[in-house]
Write a protein that holds these residues in place. Structure first.
Motif, PDB file in Angstrom:
ATOM      1  N   LEU A  60       0.955  -1.333   0.102  1.00 44.43           N
ATOM      2  CA  LEU A  60      -0.111  -0.146  -0.026  1.00 44.43           C
ATOM      3  C   LEU A  60       0.895   1.337   0.119  1.00 44.43           C
ATOM      4  CD1 LEU A  60      -2.589  -1.015   2.474  1.00 44.43           C
ATOM      5  CD2 LEU A  60      -2.869  -1.105   0.173  1.00 44.43           C
ATOM      6  N   ALA A  61       0.427   2.537  -0.728  1.00 46.34           N
ATOM      7  CA  ALA A  61       1.304   3.316  -0.593  1.00 46.34           C
ATOM      8  C   ALA A  61       2.171   3.825   0.424  1.00 46.34           C
ATOM      9  CB  ALA A  61       0.272   4.654  -0.966  1.00 46.34           C
ATOM     10  N   ASP A  62       1.519   4.352   1.624  1.00 51.37           N
ATOM     11  CA  ASP A  62       2.539   4.706   2.800  1.00 51.37           C
ATOM     12  C   ASP A  62       1.975   4.018   3.906  1.00 51.37           C
ATOM     13  OD1 ASP A  62       3.767   6.607   1.288  1.00 51.37           O
ATOM     14  OD2 ASP A  62       2.339   8.233   1.698  1.00 51.37           O
ATOM     15  N   THR A  63       1.017   3.253   3.858  1.00 56.51           N
ATOM     16  CA  THR A  63       0.353   2.404   5.075  1.00 56.51           C
ATOM     17  C   THR A  63       1.051   0.894   5.223  1.00 56.51           C
ATOM     18  OG1 THR A  63      -1.607   1.780   3.854  1.00 56.51           O
ATOM     19  CG2 THR A  63      -1.826   3.798   5.030  1.00 56.51           C
ATOM     20  N   GLY A  64       2.122   0.588   4.859  1.00 59.88           N
ATOM     21  CA  GLY A  64       2.390  -0.582   4.888  1.00 59.88           C
ATOM     22  C   GLY A  64       2.014  -1.620   3.841  1.00 59.88           C
ATOM     23  N   GLU A  65       1.461  -2.601   4.243  1.00 58.05           N
ATOM     24  CA  GLU A  65       0.874  -3.911   3.396  1.00 58.05           C
ATOM     25  C   GLU A  65      -0.379  -4.579   3.743  1.00 58.05           C
ATOM     26  OE1 GLU A  65       4.151  -6.547   3.151  1.00 58.05           O
ATOM     27  OE2 GLU A  65       5.297  -5.247   1.917  1.00 58.05           O
ATOM     28  N   MET A  66      -1.262  -4.649   2.619  1.00 58.44           N
ATOM     29  CA  MET A  66      -2.506  -5.333   3.082  1.00 58.44           C
ATOM     30  C   MET A  66      -2.099  -7.048   2.956  1.00 58.44           C
ATOM     31  SD  MET A  66      -5.664  -5.433   3.938  1.00 58.44           S
ATOM     32  CE  MET A  66      -6.342  -3.835   3.704  1.00 58.44           C
ATOM     33  N   ARG A  67      -2.193  -7.708   3.929  1.00 58.03           N
ATOM     34  CA  ARG A  67      -2.102  -9.095   4.133  1.00 58.03           C
ATOM     35  C   ARG A  67      -3.379  -9.785   3.866  1.00 58.03           C
ATOM     36  NH1 ARG A  67       2.705  -8.265   4.311  1.00 58.03           N
ATOM     37  NH2 ARG A  67       4.099  -8.149   6.167  1.00 58.03           N
ATOM     38  N   ILE A 101     -16.449 -12.836  13.453  1.00 60.70           N
ATOM     39  CA  ILE A 101     -15.254 -12.450  13.348  1.00 60.70           C
ATOM     40  C   ILE A 101     -15.084 -11.090  12.805  1.00 60.70           C
ATOM     41  CG2 ILE A 101     -12.629 -12.325  12.740  1.00 60.70           C
ATOM     42  CD1 ILE A 101     -12.730 -15.484  12.951  1.00 60.70           C
ATOM     43  N   GLU A 102     -15.588  -9.880  13.433  1.00 58.31           N
ATOM     44  CA  GLU A 102     -15.694  -8.773  12.642  1.00 58.31           C
ATOM     45  C   GLU A 102     -14.354  -7.872  12.958  1.00 58.31           C
ATOM     46  OE1 GLU A 102     -18.801  -7.089  15.158  1.00 58.31           O
ATOM     47  OE2 GLU A 102     -20.360  -8.613  14.435  1.00 58.31           O
ATOM     48  N   VAL A 103     -14.443  -6.653  12.334  1.00 63.68           N
ATOM     49  CA  VAL A 103     -13.143  -5.994  12.575  1.00 63.68           C
ATOM     50  C   VAL A 103     -13.189  -5.525  13.905  1.00 63.68           C
ATOM     51  CG1 VAL A 103     -12.337  -3.422  11.941  1.00 63.68           C
ATOM     52  CG2 VAL A 103     -13.926  -4.797  10.360  1.00 63.68           C
ATOM     53  N   TYR A 104     -12.079  -5.822  14.538  1.00 61.04           N
ATOM     54  CA  TYR A 104     -11.671  -5.509  16.143  1.00 61.04           C
ATOM     55  C   TYR A 104     -10.190  -5.277  16.127  1.00 61.04           C
ATOM     56  CZ  TYR A 104      -9.200 -10.072  16.062  1.00 61.04           C
ATOM     57  OH  TYR A 104      -8.221 -10.946  15.770  1.00 61.04           O
ATOM     58  N   ASP A 105      -9.840  -4.548  17.179  1.00 59.49           N
ATOM     59  CA  ASP A 105      -8.644  -4.061  17.559  1.00 59.49           C
ATOM     60  C   ASP A 105      -7.858  -3.411  16.369  1.00 59.49           C
ATOM     61  OD1 ASP A 105      -9.081  -4.685  20.081  1.00 59.49           O
ATOM     62  OD2 ASP A 105      -8.205  -6.775  19.963  1.00 59.49           O
ATOM     63  N   ASP A 106      -8.536  -2.914  15.461  1.00 58.88           N
ATOM     64  CA  ASP A 106      -7.846  -2.462  14.162  1.00 58.88           C
ATOM     65  C   ASP A 106      -6.834  -3.382  13.560  1.00 58.88           C
ATOM     66  OD1 ASP A 106      -8.884  -0.029  14.579  1.00 58.88           O
ATOM     67  OD2 ASP A 106      -7.558   0.726  15.964  1.00 58.88           O
ATOM     68  N   ILE A 107      -7.321  -4.585  13.357  1.00 57.76           N
ATOM     69  CA  ILE A 107      -6.432  -5.918  12.894  1.00 57.76           C
ATOM     70  C   ILE A 107      -7.256  -6.444  11.716  1.00 57.76           C
ATOM     71  CG2 ILE A 107      -5.352  -7.891  13.212  1.00 57.76           C
ATOM     72  CD1 ILE A 107      -4.895  -7.233  16.076  1.00 57.76           C
ATOM     73  N   VAL A 108      -8.301  -6.866  11.985  1.00 61.24           N
ATOM     74  CA  VAL A 108      -8.990  -7.481  10.596  1.00 61.24           C
ATOM     75  C   VAL A 108      -9.640  -6.336   9.896  1.00 61.24           C
ATOM     76  CG1 VAL A 108     -10.623  -9.103  10.173  1.00 61.24           C
ATOM     77  CG2 VAL A 108      -9.511  -9.765  11.877  1.00 61.24           C
ATOM     78  N   HIS A 109      -9.461  -6.595   8.712  1.00 57.02           N
ATOM     79  CA  HIS A 109     -10.034  -5.702   7.689  1.00 57.02           C
ATOM     80  C   HIS A 109     -11.372  -6.078   7.091  1.00 57.02           C
ATOM     81  CE1 HIS A 109     -10.132  -2.495   4.663  1.00 57.02           C
ATOM     82  NE2 HIS A 109     -10.264  -3.297   3.679  1.00 57.02           N
ATOM     83  N   ILE A 136      -8.705 -13.770   5.265  1.00 60.14           N
ATOM     84  CA  ILE A 136      -8.838 -12.946   6.113  1.00 60.14           C
ATOM     85  C   ILE A 136      -7.919 -11.781   5.706  1.00 60.14           C
ATOM     86  CG2 ILE A 136      -8.671 -12.459   8.378  1.00 60.14           C
ATOM     87  CD1 ILE A 136      -9.175 -15.398   8.868  1.00 60.14           C
ATOM     88  N   GLU A 137      -8.277 -10.364   5.626  1.00 60.90           N
ATOM     89  CA  GLU A 137      -7.229  -9.437   5.336  1.00 60.90           C
ATOM     90  C   GLU A 137      -7.028  -8.688   6.387  1.00 60.90           C
ATOM     91  OE1 GLU A 137      -9.177  -7.143   2.265  1.00 60.90           O
ATOM     92  OE2 GLU A 137      -8.853  -8.663   0.907  1.00 60.90           O
ATOM     93  N   TYR A 138      -5.707  -8.044   6.884  1.00 60.64           N
ATOM     94  CA  TYR A 138      -5.539  -7.292   7.710  1.00 60.64           C
ATOM     95  C   TYR A 138      -4.259  -6.408   7.078  1.00 60.64           C
ATOM     96  CZ  TYR A 138      -1.562 -10.462   8.899  1.00 60.64           C
ATOM     97  OH  TYR A 138      -0.458 -11.484   8.650  1.00 60.64           O
ATOM     98  N   LEU A 139      -4.190  -5.193   7.839  1.00 61.26           N
ATOM     99  CA  LEU A 139      -2.907  -4.155   7.442  1.00 61.26           C
ATOM    100  C   LEU A 139      -1.620  -4.549   8.304  1.00 61.26           C
ATOM    101  CD1 LEU A 139      -4.671  -0.855   7.648  1.00 61.26           C
ATOM    102  CD2 LEU A 139      -3.859  -2.115   5.461  1.00 61.26           C
TER     103      LEU A 139
END
Length: 145
Positions: A60-67, A101-109, A136-139
């Motif tokens: 991703l541009a400036d935010t790391g990677e989408m795993r 499994i929802e978006v939680y703790d800013d981990i799971v996208h 499962i996608e996460y930043l």
């Protein structure tokens, strides 16, 4: 602890909650991680095996990677003549548990069901083996699991 391990732990915790007392269709006897499924025996049983089988990345541009983690939830059902019906109920329970499994703790996208496969084997009793695959996608930061 890595984000990957946190997500795996959360998935296992949700799968271990599958029981009639928690509002699901059936009780799961055992939830394992990266184990062989039980060999056919004379006991009726329902078991689940969790595997994180693939990790891919998209920069991703400036935010790391989408795993994206591809996970497999393999199930084993032996319930005599009721095996096909019980297998479908367990699949429904797995989908509900993983869907919680929802978006939680800013981990799971995001989490997506990829596919479900099921096979029936006729031994002394009827056995069903199924596999539900999820993405499962996460930043993550670069070079971070």
């Amino acid at each position: 602890m890595s984000k990957l391990q946190t997500i795996v732990d959360y998935c296992l915790a949700e799968l271990r909650e599958i029981s009639v007392a928690n509002g699901y269709n059936l009780n799961v006897d055992k939830v394992n991680e990266w184990r062989e499924m039980p060999q056919a025996n004379k006991e009726d049983r329902i078991g689940i095996n969790f595997r994180d089988v693939e990790i891919s990345s998209e920069p991703l541009a400036d935010t790391g990677e989408m795993r994206t983690i591809t996970v497999e939830v393999e199930g084993y059902v032996r319930k005599g003549q009721a095996t096909p019906t019980e297998a479908r109920k367990v699949i429904e329970d797995v989908l509900a548990a993983m869907g919680s499994i929802e978006v939680y703790d800013d981990i799971v996208h995001d989490i997506t069901l990829l596919d479900v496969s099921i096979e029936m084997e006729h031994n002394e009793k009827m056995d069903a083996v199924f596999v539900c695959r999820f993405a499962i996608e996460y930043l993550a930061d670069r070079f971070e699991l």
